[in-house]
Scaffold this active site. Structure first.
Site, mmCIF file in Angstrom:
data_model
loop_
_atom_site.group_PDB
_atom_site.id
_atom_site.type_symbol
_atom_site.label_atom_id
_atom_site.label_comp_id
_atom_site.label_asym_id
_atom_site.label_seq_id
_atom_site.Cartn_x
_atom_site.Cartn_y
_atom_site.Cartn_z
ATOM 1 N N CYS A 177 0.851 -1.187 0.000
ATOM 2 C CA CYS A 177 0.000 0.000 0.000
ATOM 3 C C CYS A 177 0.890 1.241 0.000
ATOM 4 O O CYS A 177 1.847 1.335 0.778
ATOM 5 C CB CYS A 177 -0.902 -0.020 1.236
ATOM 6 S SG CYS A 177 -2.032 1.375 1.320
ATOM 7 N N CYS A 220 -1.949 -0.816 15.050
ATOM 8 C CA CYS A 220 -2.599 -1.813 15.905
ATOM 9 C C CYS A 220 -1.970 -1.757 17.287
ATOM 10 O O CYS A 220 -0.744 -1.893 17.434
ATOM 11 C CB CYS A 220 -2.441 -3.209 15.304
ATOM 12 S SG CYS A 220 -3.088 -4.530 16.363
ATOM 13 N N CYS A 262 -26.161 17.663 15.777
ATOM 14 C CA CYS A 262 -27.102 18.711 15.354
ATOM 15 C C CYS A 262 -28.546 18.306 15.613
ATOM 16 O O CYS A 262 -29.417 19.163 15.817
ATOM 17 C CB CYS A 262 -26.894 19.045 13.884
ATOM 18 S SG CYS A 262 -26.941 17.615 12.779
ATOM 19 N N HIS A 284 -27.905 16.822 7.911
ATOM 20 C CA HIS A 284 -27.754 17.888 8.903
ATOM 21 C C HIS A 284 -29.121 18.423 9.316
ATOM 22 O O HIS A 284 -30.033 18.547 8.497
ATOM 23 C CB HIS A 284 -26.909 19.011 8.294
ATOM 24 C CG HIS A 284 -26.518 20.070 9.279
ATOM 25 N ND1 HIS A 284 -25.902 19.787 10.472
ATOM 26 C CD2 HIS A 284 -26.656 21.428 9.237
ATOM 27 C CE1 HIS A 284 -25.669 20.922 11.127
ATOM 28 N NE2 HIS A 284 -26.122 21.929 10.400
#
Length: 619
Positions: free
Chosen positions: A2, A11, A135, A571
């Site tokens: 990667c 970890c 919210c 929201h």
């Protein structure tokens, strides 16, 4: 291999370094950290870029799929050669990304000519800081504390704080603290870090209060509200009202939820013999169905450019109320004539509340996921009457159905009408809805829905609810143990109410507790021994909650609006009708968008059409 250099997770079990999952609104990821967990069962990891010298960081448990806090993070990281004092935060935390993504569901903060809306400061104009997907809580709190009943109950600036051994766990203390913060105006000041000038377009807002303790308290032990995920604002309202009703209210202080309560009267009439039965249920809200009518598509319409709000025809609030109170057929066997042709059912208001909370059901189940439909509901600013929706009660010439069906036929079950309507609105069959409500104490739609998902594969899920032949009233009373009544008594519930609740719930103490709080004005079962001395002479004369006087005129006082495709994303904001400072009593709509409080202009009428929760005040 990667090649990602961001979104890296360490970890804490073995020190493996792997990239995280791709974050919506954040950086990419290939889920190598998750793959490591699946291979090794090492569940806890820390995001390297989020570590601060103060000892905070993103810590995630893949096993429970939620964020966690490690009080000994410095010690654990030192095992892998990381000195926390030398670390510098280089990436956004999960909470910061959640807030940023929520704010992208933009509610316009500018006027039509591009100028920022006017910020408001002072008493009653204090914002609430977003704690990360909070919210939904902020919008409900702003609406509630704009009401006189909540202000009179919890805002007492002249009184000392309540005495409590554990203020953080005392609902009275936390609600008084929020009331003082929102209403006193002490915390409603422009942020000093922002200086407005003719050369800067940025207007200083306020920092806002962080209701962290209240959020933790009301979410404690709740499967959804205890998490950092976005939640349903209407479900939060029902949960909060229940908690407030359960709390102590020492005279002369009154339960503010009383202003929400009213009585719905259900009328059943046999199709064959025309005899009727009336039943009254106390409620603190209504959930109204919104008729869905798609606009006819035309060949000239570009379907790709057609927005979701343009797909449906507008409906009026009256149309929704007409649908809510319309007659419907139900399949029942008549106890008088034995006919199985069914009954005509209709529910109308017996009394009216001071504050009418209305949830507009614009959701449908798509692959068992509630999906919002942007159906416009036209709600006027002018007062309107509900007189035509009042139940007239038993009329001359109407003959009541015999009551012996209830006394001899064994136990009966009356499902919570509001929860039943919500579940049916999601597409669940009525039989399953009633079974789920019966199994979960007839409390709320959320709990019943979780039960339904857990029992979808039951072989008898579609079988009608079987209450059994059941014992007679006398034998039912004998099955209620004194220990159960004593347990409920220790929670402050009187013996008559405890006895009635245990009878209604088959002796289950937990369900009986829910029953008591969903029937707060039921005087209970006084039994044969003390009926003559303590029971009311005529239970039919018991004072009902709400007010039956006419005219019943209401005016829109506040709304909670939602942007996003699902109630669990997007929201929430609140629009509240308030008297502006220095305007000689002139009222205007005010937008509460987390910590930002501004005078709303332009799009208020548009927002009212798509509101999720409406609060109407009786005038």
């Amino acid at each position: 291999m990667c090649d990602l250099k961001e979104n890296l997770w360490l970890c804490l079990h073995c020190g493996n370094l792997g990239c995280g999952r791709s974050q919506f609104g954040g950086v990419g990821g290939n889920s190598h950290g998750l793959k490591h967990t699946e291979d090794t069962s090492h569940a806890v990891a820390v995001k390297l870029g989020s570590i601060t010298p103060e000892g905070t960081a993103d810590i995630y448990c893949y096993a429970c799929n939620d964020e966690r806090v490690d009080p000994e993070l410095a010690k654990h990281l030192s095992h892998w050669g990381i000195n926390i004092a030398e670390r510098e935060k280089t990436e956004k935390s999960l909470t910061e990304m959640q807030i940023e993504q929520n704010l992208k569901w933009d509610f316009s903060m500018t006027t039509e000519d591009g100028k920022e809306l006017q910020p408001l400061f002072g008493n009653g104009f204090t914002g609430l800081k977003n704690l990360g997907n909070s919210c939904y809580l902020a919008s409900i709190l702003q609406c509630l504390f704009s009401m006189a009943s909540f202000q009179n109950r919890y805002y007492h600036p002249q009184d000392p704080p309540p005495i409590s051994q554990s203020p953080a766990e005392d609902l009275e203390t936390q609600l008084r603290k929020v009331a003082d913060g929102l209403l006193s105006g002490r915390y409603s000041n422009p942020e000093t870090d922002v200086i407005a000038s003719e050369h800067s377009a940025e207007i200083p807002h306020q920092k806002g209060l962080a209701p962290a303790m209240l959020k933790h308290l009301i979410g404690r032990g709740h499967e959804e509200f205890s998490t950092m995920r976005q939640q349903d604002a209407f479900e939060l309202l029902l949960h909060l009202l229940k908690l407030i009703t359960r709390s102590a209210h020492i005279a002369p202080l009154q339960d503010p939820v009383k202003s929400f309560r009213f009585v719905m009267e259900q009328r059943l009439q046999c199709v064959s013999c025309k005899k009727v039965r009336y039943r009254q249920d106390e409620q603190d809200n209504i959930s109204i169905p919104v008729p869905v009518r798609q606009k006819p598509s035309t060949e000239t319409t570009d379907s790709d450019s057609k927005t979701a709000k343009d797909q449906f025809e507008s409906v009026t609030l009256k149309e929704c109320l007409d649908t809510f109170t319309a007659t419907e057929m139900v399949e029942l066997t008549c106890a008088s004539c034995g006919s199985k042709d069914g009954f005509v059912k209709r529910s109308l208001f017996k009394t009216f509340p001071s504050i009418l909370a209305v949830n507009a059901r614009r959701f449908e189940l798509v692959n068992w996921v509630p999906t919002k439909l942007d159906v416009p509901v036209v709600v006027e600013d002018q007062p309107f009457g509900l007189d035509s929706y009042k139940s007239l009660g038993l009329q001359d010439g109407e003959e009541l159905l015999p009551e012996d069906a209830n006394t001899n036929a064994g136990p009966t079950f009356a499902p919570n009408e509001t929860a039943l309507a919500q579940l049916e609105g999601m597409g669940f069959p009525r039989v399953r809805c009633e079974k789920a409500l019966h199994a979960t104490g007839n409390s709320d739609a959320d709990t019943a829905m979780n039960w339904l998902f857990a029992h979808m594969e039951d072989p008898d899920i579609d079988a009608p609810l079987d209450l059994g032949s059941g014992p007679s009233a006398a034998s039912a009373a004998s099955t209620i143990s004194p220990e159960s009544i004593e347990m409920l008594g220790a929670m402050g519930i009187g013996a008559p109410q405890a006895r009635k609740a245990l009878k209604e719930t088959g002796g289950d103490v937990n369900r009986a507790l829910d029953w008591v709080f969903s029937h707060p004005d039921d005087q209970g079962d006084f039994g044969e021994d003390d009926a003559s001395t303590n029971a009311p002479a005529d239970t039919g004369d018991k004072e009902m909650v709400g007010n039956a006087d006419l005219p019943a005129t209401f005016r829109l006082q506040s709304i909670v609006c939602h942007k996003g495709a699902s109630i669990h994303a997007g929201h929430y904001v609140a629009f509240i009708r308030k008297t502006l400072p220095g305007k000689n009593g002139k009222e205007a709509w005010v937008l509460f968008n987390d910590e930002k409080v501004v005078k709303a202009e332009g799009d208020v009428d548009e927002m009212k059409k798509f509101a999720y929760v409406y609060f109407f005040e009786r005038v």
